[in-house]
Design a protein around this motif. Sequence first.
Motif, PDB file in Angstrom:
ATOM      1  N   TYR A 120       0.837  -1.202   0.000  1.00 37.10           N
ATOM      2  CA  TYR A 120       0.000   0.000   0.000  1.00 37.10           C
ATOM      3  C   TYR A 120       0.876   1.257   0.000  1.00 37.10           C
ATOM      4  O   TYR A 120       0.610   2.214  -0.712  1.00 37.10           O
ATOM      5  N   ASN A 121       1.910   1.224   0.779  1.00 31.34           N
ATOM      6  CA  ASN A 121       2.818   2.357   0.923  1.00 31.34           C
ATOM      7  C   ASN A 121       3.829   2.442  -0.217  1.00 31.34           C
ATOM      8  O   ASN A 121       4.522   3.436  -0.355  1.00 31.34           O
ATOM      9  N   GLY A 122       3.897   1.411  -1.035  1.00 32.42           N
ATOM     10  CA  GLY A 122       4.884   1.388  -2.117  1.00 32.42           C
ATOM     11  C   GLY A 122       6.278   1.087  -1.619  1.00 32.42           C
ATOM     12  O   GLY A 122       7.263   1.429  -2.260  1.00 32.42           O
ATOM     13  N   SER A 123       6.354   0.444  -0.457  1.00 36.53           N
ATOM     14  CA  SER A 123       7.668   0.187   0.142  1.00 36.53           C
ATOM     15  C   SER A 123       7.964  -1.301   0.274  1.00 36.53           C
ATOM     16  O   SER A 123       8.821  -1.681   1.072  1.00 36.53           O
ATOM     17  N   LEU A 124       7.281  -2.135  -0.503  1.00 38.78           N
ATOM     18  CA  LEU A 124       7.535  -3.570  -0.443  1.00 38.78           C
ATOM     19  C   LEU A 124       8.996  -3.833  -0.785  1.00 38.78           C
ATOM     20  O   LEU A 124       9.501  -3.345  -1.792  1.00 38.78           O
ATOM     21  N   GLY A 125       9.681  -4.549   0.075  1.00 40.06           N
ATOM     22  CA  GLY A 125      11.097  -4.833  -0.120  1.00 40.06           C
ATOM     23  C   GLY A 125      12.011  -3.822   0.553  1.00 40.06           C
ATOM     24  O   GLY A 125      13.202  -4.065   0.704  1.00 40.06           O
ATOM     25  N   ALA A 126      11.464  -2.711   0.965  1.00 44.01           N
ATOM     26  CA  ALA A 126      12.255  -1.697   1.675  1.00 44.01           C
ATOM     27  C   ALA A 126      12.114  -1.933   3.168  1.00 44.01           C
ATOM     28  O   ALA A 126      11.152  -2.533   3.638  1.00 44.01           O
ATOM     29  N   ASN A 127      13.046  -1.443   3.924  1.00 46.44           N
ATOM     30  CA  ASN A 127      12.996  -1.595   5.372  1.00 46.44           C
ATOM     31  C   ASN A 127      12.787  -0.224   6.002  1.00 46.44           C
ATOM     32  O   ASN A 127      13.651   0.292   6.689  1.00 46.44           O
ATOM     33  N   ASN A 128      11.614   0.363   5.723  1.00 48.13           N
ATOM     34  CA  ASN A 128      11.358   1.720   6.223  1.00 48.13           C
ATOM     35  C   ASN A 128      10.491   1.754   7.479  1.00 48.13           C
ATOM     36  O   ASN A 128      10.199   2.814   7.999  1.00 48.13           O
ATOM     37  N   GLY A 129      10.041   0.587   7.949  1.00 51.93           N
ATOM     38  CA  GLY A 129       9.261   0.527   9.179  1.00 51.93           C
ATOM     39  C   GLY A 129       7.813   0.958   9.038  1.00 51.93           C
ATOM     40  O   GLY A 129       7.096   1.057  10.036  1.00 51.93           O
ATOM     41  N   TYR A 130       7.359   1.209   7.812  1.00 49.52           N
ATOM     42  CA  TYR A 130       5.991   1.678   7.607  1.00 49.52           C
ATOM     43  C   TYR A 130       4.936   0.709   8.161  1.00 49.52           C
ATOM     44  O   TYR A 130       4.060   1.143   8.918  1.00 49.52           O
ATOM     45  N   PRO A 131       4.985  -0.577   7.799  1.00 42.78           N
ATOM     46  CA  PRO A 131       3.954  -1.475   8.343  1.00 42.78           C
ATOM     47  C   PRO A 131       3.909  -1.473   9.865  1.00 42.78           C
ATOM     48  O   PRO A 131       2.825  -1.450  10.468  1.00 42.78           O
ATOM     49  N   GLU A 132       5.077  -1.461  10.496  1.00 41.32           N
ATOM     50  CA  GLU A 132       5.120  -1.461  11.960  1.00 41.32           C
ATOM     51  C   GLU A 132       4.519  -0.185  12.536  1.00 41.32           C
ATOM     52  O   GLU A 132       3.849  -0.212  13.572  1.00 41.32           O
ATOM     53  N   LYS A 133       4.740   0.927  11.862  1.00 40.73           N
ATOM     54  CA  LYS A 133       4.177   2.191  12.336  1.00 40.73           C
ATOM     55  C   LYS A 133       2.646   2.152  12.291  1.00 40.73           C
ATOM     56  O   LYS A 133       1.978   2.556  13.235  1.00 40.73           O
ATOM     57  N   VAL A 134       2.096   1.632  11.200  1.00 36.13           N
ATOM     58  CA  VAL A 134       0.634   1.509  11.089  1.00 36.13           C
ATOM     59  C   VAL A 134       0.109   0.554  12.155  1.00 36.13           C
ATOM     60  O   VAL A 134      -0.887   0.838  12.824  1.00 36.13           O
ATOM     61  N   LEU A 135       0.792  -0.569  12.335  1.00 37.11           N
ATOM     62  CA  LEU A 135       0.335  -1.555  13.320  1.00 37.11           C
ATOM     63  C   LEU A 135       0.453  -1.030  14.751  1.00 37.11           C
ATOM     64  O   LEU A 135      -0.399  -1.322  15.595  1.00 37.11           O
ATOM     65  N   ARG A 136       1.482  -0.244  15.042  1.00 36.94           N
ATOM     66  CA  ARG A 136       1.591   0.388  16.374  1.00 36.94           C
ATOM     67  C   ARG A 136       0.434   1.364  16.593  1.00 36.94           C
ATOM     68  O   ARG A 136      -0.154   1.415  17.676  1.00 36.94           O
ATOM     69  N   THR A 137       0.105   2.122  15.562  1.00 30.42           N
ATOM     70  CA  THR A 137      -0.997   3.082  15.669  1.00 30.42           C
ATOM     71  C   THR A 137      -2.320   2.351  15.846  1.00 30.42           C
ATOM     72  O   THR A 137      -3.163   2.753  16.651  1.00 30.42           O
ATOM     73  N   LYS A 138      -2.500   1.248  15.117  1.00 25.16           N
ATOM     74  CA  LYS A 138      -3.698   0.407  15.291  1.00 25.16           C
ATOM     75  C   LYS A 138      -3.807  -0.044  16.739  1.00 25.16           C
ATOM     76  O   LYS A 138      -4.875   0.009  17.342  1.00 25.16           O
ATOM     77  N   GLU A 139      -2.693  -0.491  17.315  1.00 30.87           N
ATOM     78  CA  GLU A 139      -2.693  -0.950  18.709  1.00 30.87           C
ATOM     79  C   GLU A 139      -3.044   0.180  19.665  1.00 30.87           C
ATOM     80  O   GLU A 139      -3.688  -0.046  20.693  1.00 30.87           O
ATOM     81  N   GLN A 140      -2.628   1.405  19.354  1.00 36.33           N
ATOM     82  CA  GLN A 140      -2.993   2.549  20.198  1.00 36.33           C
ATOM     83  C   GLN A 140      -4.513   2.739  20.203  1.00 36.33           C
ATOM     84  O   GLN A 140      -5.098   3.052  21.243  1.00 36.33           O
ATOM     85  N   TYR A 141      -5.151   2.550  19.048  1.00 39.48           N
ATOM     86  CA  TYR A 141      -6.614   2.639  18.992  1.00 39.48           C
ATOM     87  C   TYR A 141      -7.247   1.534  19.824  1.00 39.48           C
ATOM     88  O   TYR A 141      -8.184   1.779  20.575  1.00 39.48           O
ATOM     89  N   ARG A 142      -6.735   0.328  19.691  1.00 40.00           N
ATOM     90  CA  ARG A 142      -7.267  -0.801  20.475  1.00 40.00           C
ATOM     91  C   ARG A 142      -7.093  -0.544  21.971  1.00 40.00           C
ATOM     92  O   ARG A 142      -7.998  -0.787  22.758  1.00 40.00           O
ATOM     93  N   GLN A 143      -5.918  -0.079  22.357  1.00 43.41           N
ATOM     94  CA  GLN A 143      -5.648   0.191  23.772  1.00 43.41           C
ATOM     95  C   GLN A 143      -6.555   1.291  24.300  1.00 43.41           C
ATOM     96  O   GLN A 143      -7.048   1.213  25.421  1.00 43.41           O
ATOM     97  N   TYR A 144      -6.788   2.298  23.502  1.00 41.97           N
ATOM     98  CA  TYR A 144      -7.686   3.381  23.875  1.00 41.97           C
ATOM     99  C   TYR A 144      -9.079   2.820  24.204  1.00 41.97           C
ATOM    100  O   TYR A 144      -9.666   3.153  25.228  1.00 41.97           O
ATOM    101  N   LEU A 145      -9.575   1.932  23.341  1.00 37.90           N
ATOM    102  CA  LEU A 145     -10.885   1.326  23.578  1.00 37.90           C
ATOM    103  C   LEU A 145     -10.878   0.445  24.824  1.00 37.90           C
ATOM    104  O   LEU A 145     -11.828   0.446  25.605  1.00 37.90           O
ATOM    105  N   ARG A 146      -9.783  -0.317  25.025  1.00 40.47           N
ATOM    106  CA  ARG A 146      -9.685  -1.156  26.219  1.00 40.47           C
ATOM    107  C   ARG A 146      -9.693  -0.312  27.486  1.00 40.47           C
ATOM    108  O   ARG A 146     -10.338  -0.660  28.470  1.00 40.47           O
TER     109      ARG A 146
END
Length: 152
Positions: A120-146
């Motif tokens: 999605y980010n156009g960074s497949l094969g790159a090591n820019n940490g984009y997926p982890e950043k999105v997943l960390r932000t997703k977890e912040q939303y989940r934690q907020y709800l918890r």
Amino acid sequence: AQRWLQNMSARLARFVPNETERRRLLTYIQYESTRAGLDTQVVLGLIEVESAFRQYAISNVGARGLMQVFPIWHQDKIRLDGGSNELLWNPEFNIKIGTQILREYLNRSRGNLREALARYNGSLGANNGYPEKVLRTKEQYRQYLRNIKTNA
């Protein structure tokens, strides 16, 4: 649904000050993510990382709107809806197309969310940490709800 909308609306107040606009936006995000078979918190995380919920955001490579849809890559989807690239500024349309694209990438990645986010980010094969950043932000939303459920 109303409780989720109320809680998420409070969470997004720092990005979208107008409550009516915020609730409308959350309704579109929830509807389109569910329609595409995606986790709504992932879509919220992606939008926060990509545009910080700015409707008129534009990247240095020309991706537009809330979900930073790149017009040239997705002309077929835009044409199917009878619109032009200007529709990418429309929150409903941008979320609809963005969730369709993420679903397509998730299918191509055989369910591997990290890979789909990199596509999605156009960074497949790159090591820019984009997926982890999105997943960390997703977890912040989940934690907020918890935290809200725990304190209720």
